[in-house]
Design an enzyme around this catalytic site. Sequence first.
Site, mmCIF file in Angstrom:
data_model
loop_
_atom_site.group_PDB
_atom_site.id
_atom_site.type_symbol
_atom_site.label_atom_id
_atom_site.label_comp_id
_atom_site.label_asym_id
_atom_site.label_seq_id
_atom_site.Cartn_x
_atom_site.Cartn_y
_atom_site.Cartn_z
ATOM 1 C CB CYS A 103 -0.953 -0.002 1.191
ATOM 2 S SG CYS A 103 -2.117 -1.385 1.176
ATOM 3 C CG HIS A 137 -3.201 3.395 2.213
ATOM 4 N ND1 HIS A 137 -3.750 2.973 1.023
ATOM 5 C CD2 HIS A 137 -3.259 2.325 3.057
ATOM 6 C CE1 HIS A 137 -4.118 1.709 1.137
ATOM 7 N NE2 HIS A 137 -3.842 1.297 2.345
ATOM 8 C CG ASN A 157 -6.884 -0.769 1.248
ATOM 9 O OD1 ASN A 157 -6.132 -0.396 0.356
ATOM 10 N ND2 ASN A 157 -6.431 -1.154 2.435
#
Length: 321
Positions: free
Chosen positions: A107, A238, A268
Amino acid sequence: MLTGLGSCLPLGVVSNAELALTVDTSDEWVRTRTGISARRHVSESVDVMDLATAAGRNALIAAELASVDALVLATSTPRRPCPAGAPEIASRLGLGPIPAFDVMAMCSGFLYALSTAAGLISAGVAQSVLVVAAETYSRILNPDDRATAVIFGDGAGAAVLRRGEPDEPGALLAMDLGSDGSRSDLIHVPGSGGEGPYLVMEGRKVYRQAIEKISASSMRVIKDCGWATEDVDLLVPHQANARIVQAVAQRLGIAEERTVCAIAEVGNTAAASIPLALSTAMGSGALAPGHRTVLTAFGGGLTWGSAALIWPRVRSVHSEL
């Protein structure tokens, strides 16, 4: 300096209600714990390379460039273990025999790739670099694992960096990267002979680590710029989980209205989440030229990173497939 943004999302929308037909969950459970109401999944005929190529092409259009000198791809869901996907994307985009390679920091991948691109420019290797972040997590999720199946989605985002002056809007004013390999088991996909080809995540431990690491990383770049937290016009974390986004903003003392939380409709999207969130913020008017902007991420590895810049006057081009 940053000079154009591109993004691409799959057409397939998967709602919480649809997931609840196969996963032990409910729309209310997912919304209250993650802030997610839907996510995008690729179809059988679309893969991560298709998303990456479309996002990269859109970024080039936004930057009004036909070519760049290098390409960096951030992904933790490659179509195949090797070779790297970046050379194929460069070929698909007609960029010629430019240097092209992959970065895998889960990520945090977009910020790692952004830092790498800035380094190529600083070293004189390139005058312009296309950074692409693309993920198809739907291909590595255990459909019976509520901890991961409800969170992750597919998508791609891209940015073009070019050589500029240090004081120009869009210049990367500060960057911070870090890792902790002693906790690599908290988010991982087991190898052959392990638990299977699915993503495994220890949610509660990841939650605590994410808040701690990206809060500290964000503060480092804020201080490196000579700013205080009240000087930050927009925090773009994020998009891991709405609770993490909120907790980081609270720890930093940055108000909710100055924090981007764009997870509700896409979930996500790992490395792609920051460029996708930037495009969303531009579209809503939350992000405008002149804004002091902080980007920050946390991912498996463990990895984390942050970047600070004055937002430039740029375009963002989006498509779906």
